[in-house]
Motif scaffolding. Structure first.
Motif, PDB file in Angstrom:
ATOM      1  N   ASP A   1     -14.886  96.938  52.198  1.00  0.00           N
ATOM      2  CA  ASP A   1     -14.929  98.401  51.538  1.00  0.00           C
ATOM      3  C   ASP A   1     -14.810  99.423  52.762  1.00  0.00           C
ATOM      4  O   ASP A   1     -15.837  99.981  53.175  1.00  0.00           O
ATOM      5  CB  ASP A   1     -15.812  98.616  50.323  1.00  0.00           C
ATOM      6  CG  ASP A   1     -15.749  99.821  49.614  1.00  0.00           C
ATOM      7  OD1 ASP A   1     -15.051 100.640  50.122  1.00  0.00           O
ATOM      8  OD2 ASP A   1     -16.586 100.070  48.846  1.00  0.00           O
TER       9      ASP A   1
ATOM     10  N   VAL B   1     -11.363 108.579  41.901  1.00  0.00           N
ATOM     11  CA  VAL B   1     -12.602 107.801  41.831  1.00  0.00           C
ATOM     12  C   VAL B   1     -12.551 106.201  41.658  1.00  0.00           C
ATOM     13  O   VAL B   1     -11.960 105.980  40.911  1.00  0.00           O
ATOM     14  CB  VAL B   1     -13.282 108.562  40.653  1.00  0.00           C
ATOM     15  CG1 VAL B   1     -14.632 107.991  40.290  1.00  0.00           C
ATOM     16  CG2 VAL B   1     -13.256 109.911  40.672  1.00  0.00           C
ATOM     17  N   ASP B   2     -13.246 105.789  42.368  1.00  0.00           N
ATOM     18  CA  ASP B   2     -13.604 104.268  42.539  1.00  0.00           C
ATOM     19  C   ASP B   2     -12.084 103.332  42.814  1.00  0.00           C
ATOM     20  O   ASP B   2     -12.101 102.296  42.484  1.00  0.00           O
ATOM     21  CB  ASP B   2     -14.301 103.572  41.431  1.00  0.00           C
ATOM     22  CG  ASP B   2     -15.418 104.247  41.183  1.00  0.00           C
ATOM     23  OD1 ASP B   2     -16.021 104.326  42.250  1.00  0.00           O
ATOM     24  OD2 ASP B   2     -15.787 104.343  40.026  1.00  0.00           O
TER      25      ASP B   2
ATOM     26  N   ASP C   1     -12.518 100.717  44.976  1.00  0.00           N
ATOM     27  CA  ASP C   1     -13.215  99.431  44.612  1.00  0.00           C
ATOM     28  C   ASP C   1     -12.270  98.784  43.497  1.00  0.00           C
ATOM     29  O   ASP C   1     -12.293  97.468  43.676  1.00  0.00           O
ATOM     30  CB  ASP C   1     -14.137  99.921  43.597  1.00  0.00           C
ATOM     31  CG  ASP C   1     -15.466 100.668  44.568  1.00  0.00           C
ATOM     32  OD1 ASP C   1     -15.368 100.741  45.937  1.00  0.00           O
ATOM     33  OD2 ASP C   1     -16.396 101.533  43.833  1.00  0.00           O
TER      34      ASP C   1
ATOM     35  N   THR D   1     -19.647  95.910  51.197  1.00  0.00           N
ATOM     36  CA  THR D   1     -19.779  97.097  50.644  1.00  0.00           C
ATOM     37  C   THR D   1     -21.338  97.525  50.390  1.00  0.00           C
ATOM     38  O   THR D   1     -22.221  96.755  50.295  1.00  0.00           O
ATOM     39  CB  THR D   1     -19.219  97.138  49.063  1.00  0.00           C
ATOM     40  OG1 THR D   1     -19.213  98.348  48.419  1.00  0.00           O
ATOM     41  CG2 THR D   1     -19.958  95.980  48.000  1.00  0.00           C
TER      42      THR D   1
ATOM     43  N   ASP E   1     -21.560  99.738  47.795  1.00  0.00           N
ATOM     44  CA  ASP E   1     -21.629  99.908  46.210  1.00  0.00           C
ATOM     45  C   ASP E   1     -22.293  98.958  45.306  1.00  0.00           C
ATOM     46  O   ASP E   1     -21.562  97.824  45.682  1.00  0.00           O
ATOM     47  CB  ASP E   1     -20.323 100.392  45.988  1.00  0.00           C
ATOM     48  CG  ASP E   1     -20.086 100.809  44.601  1.00  0.00           C
ATOM     49  OD1 ASP E   1     -20.787 100.380  43.751  1.00  0.00           O
ATOM     50  OD2 ASP E   1     -19.118 101.722  44.503  1.00  0.00           O
TER      51      ASP E   1
ATOM     52  N   LEU F   1     -19.856  97.763  42.529  1.00  0.00           N
ATOM     53  CA  LEU F   1     -18.743  96.841  43.023  1.00  0.00           C
ATOM     54  C   LEU F   1     -19.448  95.414  43.295  1.00  0.00           C
ATOM     55  O   LEU F   1     -18.655  94.577  43.078  1.00  0.00           O
ATOM     56  CB  LEU F   1     -17.924  97.308  44.465  1.00  0.00           C
ATOM     57  CG  LEU F   1     -16.844  96.633  45.015  1.00  0.00           C
ATOM     58  CD1 LEU F   1     -15.944  96.130  44.077  1.00  0.00           C
ATOM     59  CD2 LEU F   1     -16.585  97.305  46.275  1.00  0.00           C
TER      60      LEU F   1
END
Length: 150
Positions: A6, A51-52, A55, A70, A72, A75
């Motif tokens: 990511d 947005v995302d 991901d 990542t 996140d 995710l």
């Protein structure tokens, strides 16, 4: 097994590439159009901003047993649910045992921020975190290789 990175805000891209080359594992950087990577021996997938979006691109390309780098938690949770592995930039391996607590703490922090609370951000990154990341990524790869041989 591949390493999917990511790339938006990832401070350990060079370390990922070094380790993937050491183990002869394909590595792929996913990023949006505001980032540029020109690394050898690495595939770069550039996604339109959204947005995302990165991901979702990682999830779309995820294969059984891949390792995702990542920070996140959301995710990471989805990666774990798809029989793959996730590790953050500090070397913390996400597991079924720790992901729920991490998601809950993210939820509580967001509620606090939305109510006006000011929370401390992470400490400034130092080189020792890169070393821990490298050690834990190598350990994860070796555990996975051993598991596949059994």
């Amino acid at each position: 097994m591949r390493i999917l990175i990511d790339g938006d805000g990832c401070p350990v891209i060079d370390e990922c590439i070094k380790i993937s080359n050491k183990f002869k594992i394909e590595s792929i950087i996913f990023c949006d159009t505001s980032h540029y990577f020109d690394n050898k021996n690495v595939k770069v997938v550039v996604i339109s901003k959204g947005v995302d979006a990165v991901d979702f691109a990682i999830l779309k390309n995820l294969q059984n047993g891949d390792i995702v780098i990542t920070q996140d938690y959301g995710l990471a949770s989805l990666v774990l649910s798809r029989n793959s592995y996730a590790i953050n930039q500090n070397g913390m391996v996400y597991t079924d045992e720790n992901i729920e607590e991490l998601l809950f703490s993210r939820y509580i922090s967001k509620k606090m921020r939305n109510s006006g609370a000011r929370l401390k951000g992470p400490k400034k990154r130092d080189k020792s975190q890169n070393t821990v990341f490298e050690q834990n990524l190598e350990k994860l790869i070796l555990e996975k290789i051993t598991k596949e041989k059994l």
